[in-house]
Design a protein around this motif. Structure first.
Motif, PDB file in Angstrom:
ATOM      1  N   ASP A  83      -5.668  -7.310   6.969  1.00 51.29           N
ATOM      2  CA  ASP A  83      -6.084  -8.343   6.249  1.00 51.29           C
ATOM      3  C   ASP A  83      -4.983  -9.404   5.252  1.00 51.29           C
ATOM      4  OD1 ASP A  83      -8.474  -7.528   6.382  1.00 51.29           O
ATOM      5  OD2 ASP A  83      -8.493  -6.203   4.209  1.00 51.29           O
ATOM      6  N   ASP A  84      -3.249  -8.773   5.692  1.00 46.64           N
ATOM      7  CA  ASP A  84      -2.556  -8.733   5.393  1.00 46.64           C
ATOM      8  C   ASP A  84      -1.093  -9.443   5.815  1.00 46.64           C
ATOM      9  OD1 ASP A  84      -0.537 -10.460   3.339  1.00 46.64           O
ATOM     10  OD2 ASP A  84      -0.651  -9.267   2.128  1.00 46.64           O
ATOM     11  N   PRO A  85      -0.644 -10.021   6.960  1.00 45.35           N
ATOM     12  CA  PRO A  85       0.170  -9.762   7.946  1.00 45.35           C
ATOM     13  C   PRO A  85       1.741  -9.688   7.028  1.00 45.35           C
ATOM     14  CG  PRO A  85      -1.251 -12.008   8.266  1.00 45.35           C
ATOM     15  CD  PRO A  85      -1.116 -11.521   6.748  1.00 45.35           C
ATOM     16  N   ASP A  86       1.558  -9.674   5.454  1.00 45.06           N
ATOM     17  CA  ASP A  86       2.983  -9.899   4.693  1.00 45.06           C
ATOM     18  C   ASP A  86       3.499  -8.695   4.084  1.00 45.06           C
ATOM     19  OD1 ASP A  86       4.031 -12.528   5.515  1.00 45.06           O
ATOM     20  OD2 ASP A  86       2.330 -12.933   4.082  1.00 45.06           O
TER      21      ASP A  86
ATOM     22  N   VAL B 277       0.862  -0.868  -0.555  1.00 37.90           N
ATOM     23  CA  VAL B 277       0.158  -0.039  -0.389  1.00 37.90           C
ATOM     24  C   VAL B 277       1.131   0.835  -0.219  1.00 37.90           C
ATOM     25  CG1 VAL B 277      -1.722   1.223   1.202  1.00 37.90           C
ATOM     26  CG2 VAL B 277      -1.911  -0.919   1.526  1.00 37.90           C
ATOM     27  N   ILE B 278       0.124   2.362  -0.512  1.00 36.81           N
ATOM     28  CA  ILE B 278       1.269   2.993  -1.151  1.00 36.81           C
ATOM     29  C   ILE B 278      -0.001   4.586  -0.473  1.00 36.81           C
ATOM     30  CG2 ILE B 278       2.528   5.115  -2.762  1.00 36.81           C
ATOM     31  CD1 ILE B 278       3.141   2.998  -3.890  1.00 36.81           C
ATOM     32  N   TYR B 279       0.579   5.661   0.846  1.00 36.40           N
ATOM     33  CA  TYR B 279      -0.165   6.658   0.909  1.00 36.40           C
ATOM     34  C   TYR B 279       0.906   7.792   0.951  1.00 36.40           C
ATOM     35  CZ  TYR B 279      -3.002   9.662   3.737  1.00 36.40           C
ATOM     36  OH  TYR B 279      -3.061  11.197   4.399  1.00 36.40           O
TER      37      TYR B 279
ATOM     38  N   SER C 155       8.828   4.064   4.781  1.00 39.31           N
ATOM     39  CA  SER C 155       8.623   2.814   5.332  1.00 39.31           C
ATOM     40  C   SER C 155       8.504   2.759   7.092  1.00 39.31           C
ATOM     41  CB  SER C 155       9.114   1.613   4.984  1.00 39.31           C
ATOM     42  OG  SER C 155      11.074   1.204   5.845  1.00 39.31           O
ATOM     43  N   SER C 156       7.859   1.544   7.358  1.00 40.88           N
ATOM     44  CA  SER C 156       7.648   1.551   9.081  1.00 40.88           C
ATOM     45  C   SER C 156       9.463   1.907   9.835  1.00 40.88           C
ATOM     46  CB  SER C 156       6.950   0.568   9.131  1.00 40.88           C
ATOM     47  OG  SER C 156       7.263  -0.612   8.749  1.00 40.88           O
TER      48      SER C 156
ATOM     49  N   LEU D 280       7.722  10.343   9.810  1.00 38.82           N
ATOM     50  CA  LEU D 280       6.747   9.411   9.164  1.00 38.82           C
ATOM     51  C   LEU D 280       6.678   7.635   9.294  1.00 38.82           C
ATOM     52  CD1 LEU D 280       8.141  11.036   5.394  1.00 38.82           C
ATOM     53  CD2 LEU D 280       6.141  11.644   6.751  1.00 38.82           C
ATOM     54  N   PRO D 281       7.735   7.420   9.452  1.00 37.64           N
ATOM     55  CA  PRO D 281       8.113   6.134  10.341  1.00 37.64           C
ATOM     56  C   PRO D 281       7.227   5.843  11.164  1.00 37.64           C
ATOM     57  CG  PRO D 281      10.247   6.890  10.005  1.00 37.64           C
ATOM     58  CD  PRO D 281       9.357   7.960   9.692  1.00 37.64           C
ATOM     59  N   PRO D 282       6.522   6.188  12.673  1.00 37.66           N
ATOM     60  CA  PRO D 282       5.930   5.576  12.938  1.00 37.66           C
ATOM     61  C   PRO D 282       4.233   6.156  12.953  1.00 37.66           C
ATOM     62  CG  PRO D 282       6.913   7.686  14.068  1.00 37.66           C
ATOM     63  CD  PRO D 282       7.811   7.817  12.648  1.00 37.66           C
ATOM     64  N   MET D 283       4.314   6.894  11.506  1.00 36.68           N
ATOM     65  CA  MET D 283       2.692   6.887  10.821  1.00 36.68           C
ATOM     66  C   MET D 283       2.648   6.151  10.302  1.00 36.68           C
ATOM     67  SD  MET D 283       1.233   9.939   8.780  1.00 36.68           S
ATOM     68  CE  MET D 283       0.227  10.516   8.168  1.00 36.68           C
ATOM     69  N   CYS D 284       4.039   5.482   9.344  1.00 37.90           N
ATOM     70  CA  CYS D 284       3.684   4.721   8.520  1.00 37.90           C
ATOM     71  C   CYS D 284       3.426   3.045   9.132  1.00 37.90           C
ATOM     72  CB  CYS D 284       5.312   4.283   7.747  1.00 37.90           C
ATOM     73  SG  CYS D 284       4.340   3.409   6.213  1.00 37.90           S
ATOM     74  N   GLN D 285       3.677   2.922  10.326  1.00 43.79           N
ATOM     75  CA  GLN D 285       4.366   1.203  11.493  1.00 43.79           C
ATOM     76  C   GLN D 285       2.603   1.231  11.723  1.00 43.79           C
ATOM     77  OE1 GLN D 285       6.290  -1.137  12.242  1.00 43.79           O
ATOM     78  NE2 GLN D 285       3.848  -1.412  12.236  1.00 43.79           N
ATOM     79  N   ALA D 286       1.593   2.717  11.709  1.00 47.17           N
ATOM     80  CA  ALA D 286       0.786   2.878  12.637  1.00 47.17           C
ATOM     81  C   ALA D 286      -0.952   1.774  11.427  1.00 47.17           C
ATOM     82  CB  ALA D 286       0.168   4.043  12.879  1.00 47.17           C
ATOM     83  N   MET D 287      -0.188   3.176  10.768  1.00 45.60           N
ATOM     84  CA  MET D 287      -1.042   1.975   9.209  1.00 45.60           C
ATOM     85  C   MET D 287      -0.852   1.058   8.774  1.00 45.60           C
ATOM     86  SD  MET D 287      -0.684   6.080   6.072  1.00 45.60           S
ATOM     87  CE  MET D 287      -0.699   7.036   6.836  1.00 45.60           C
ATOM     88  N   GLU D 288       0.075   0.838   8.493  1.00 43.88           N
ATOM     89  CA  GLU D 288       0.660  -1.123   8.204  1.00 43.88           C
ATOM     90  C   GLU D 288      -0.053  -2.137   9.686  1.00 43.88           C
ATOM     91  OE1 GLU D 288       5.530  -2.754   7.776  1.00 43.88           O
ATOM     92  OE2 GLU D 288       5.011  -1.714   6.666  1.00 43.88           O
ATOM     93  N   ASP D 289      -0.133  -1.762  11.061  1.00 45.01           N
ATOM     94  CA  ASP D 289      -0.723  -1.950  12.085  1.00 45.01           C
ATOM     95  C   ASP D 289      -2.172  -2.555  11.451  1.00 45.01           C
ATOM     96  OD1 ASP D 289       1.882  -2.707  13.011  1.00 45.01           O
ATOM     97  OD2 ASP D 289       0.787  -1.183  14.771  1.00 45.01           O
TER      98      ASP D 289
END
Length: 211
Positions: free
Chosen positions: A152-155, A104-106, A176-177, A138-147
Motif C-alpha cells: 500500500d505504501d512503499p515509504d 505501523v507498530i506491532y 525496525s527492519s 525481530l528485524p527479519p520478522m519486522c522486514q516480512a511485515m514491512e514487505d
C-alpha cells in the motif's frame, strides 16, 4: 527488574553537499610570423576553448501524498485474530499506526518470555542466550511485515514493540527492519513513551453509533 541507564542515541544524519566549480579561461598560443610563402606553411591559429554550459537544475520530485494505512492495519489485525483462533501461536500482538499515521507498530507479547527476561536480568547464561536469540529474530520478522505494508505504501516503516507482558505497558525492545533500536537489558537506545498495553482486536470497544 533493574533499570538500565545507558542510552545510545541513534541519530540519522543526512548531509547534502553542493559543489560549484568555475571553468578556467582558455589559453591561446601565439603564432610566429611566417614568410609570405604559400599559405599552407603558416601555422593555424589556436581556437578558443568552448564555453562550459551550466548543468540544468534537477527537477524536484513531487511529494508523495500520505497513504491511509488504517484499512491495511484493520486487515492485518483480522488475519492475526483468525490465525490465533485457528491454531496455537507462541506469540500474540496487535497492529496500530504511529501518531502521524505514516508508519505501523506491532506490539507483540511472546508467551512466557517475561520469565526469560527476568532470568536474563538476573544473569542466567541460558536465559541471556534465549533473550538475545529472540531479539535477533525481530528485524527479519519486522522486514516480512514491512514487505506486506509496502504493497500500500512503499515509504512506510514497521516497528515491533516487544512487550514484557500483554497486560503491561513495559517495553523490553523495539526493532525496525534493519536493527534493534531499543533493548532494555543490553542498554541500547531510548525507551519509547506513551505506550499502552496490548488491546487485542476482539477486546476493543465497539464504536458508538452516530446519533
Amino acid at each position: 527488574m533493574k533499570k538500565i541507564t545507558t542510552i545510545l542515541l541513534l541519530v540519522c544524519l543526512c548531509l547534502v553537499l553542493a559543489a560549484c566549480g568555475d571553468s578556467g579561461a582558455a589559453q591561446a598560443s601565439s603564432v610566429p610570423a611566417a614568410d609570405p610563402a604559400p599559405a599552407a606553411d603558416a601555422a593555424p591559429a589556436a581556437d578558443a576553448a568552448p564555453a562550459v554550459e551550466a548543468a540544468p537544475e534537477p527537477t524536484p520530485e513531487p511529494e508523495r501524498e500520505p497513504v491511509n494505512l488504517q484499512p491495511m492495519v484493520d486487515e492485518l489485525n483480522a488475519v492475526e485474530l483468525e490465525e490465533r483462533q485457528s491454531k496455537e501461536m507462541p506469540f500474540m500482538g496487535v497492529y496500530s499506526l504511529t501518531e502521524d499515521g505514516r508508519n505501523v507498530i506491532y506490539k507483540m507479547y511472546v508467551e512466557h518470555f517475561e520469565i526469560v527476561a527476568l532470568g536474563a536480568d538476573l544473569g542466567g547464561e541460558d536465559y541471556i542466550a534465549g533473550y538475545n536469540e529472540t531479539l535477533n529474530e525481530l528485524p527479519p520478522m519486522c522486514q516480512a511485515m514491512e514487505d506486506v505494508v509496502h504493497i500500500d505504501d512503499p515509504d512506510a516503516h514497521v516497528f515491533i514493540y516487544l512487550m514484557f507482558t500483554k497486560d503491561s505497558d513495559y517495553v523490553l525492545a523495539v526493532s525496525s527492519s534493519d536493527q534493534i533500536l531499543y533493548d532494555v537489558l543490553n542498554g541500547i537506545g531510548e525507551a519509547p513513551t506513551g505506550v499502552t498495553p496490548i488491546v487485542l482486536p476482539e477486546a476493543a470497544p465497539e464504536a458508538t453509533p452516530a446519533a
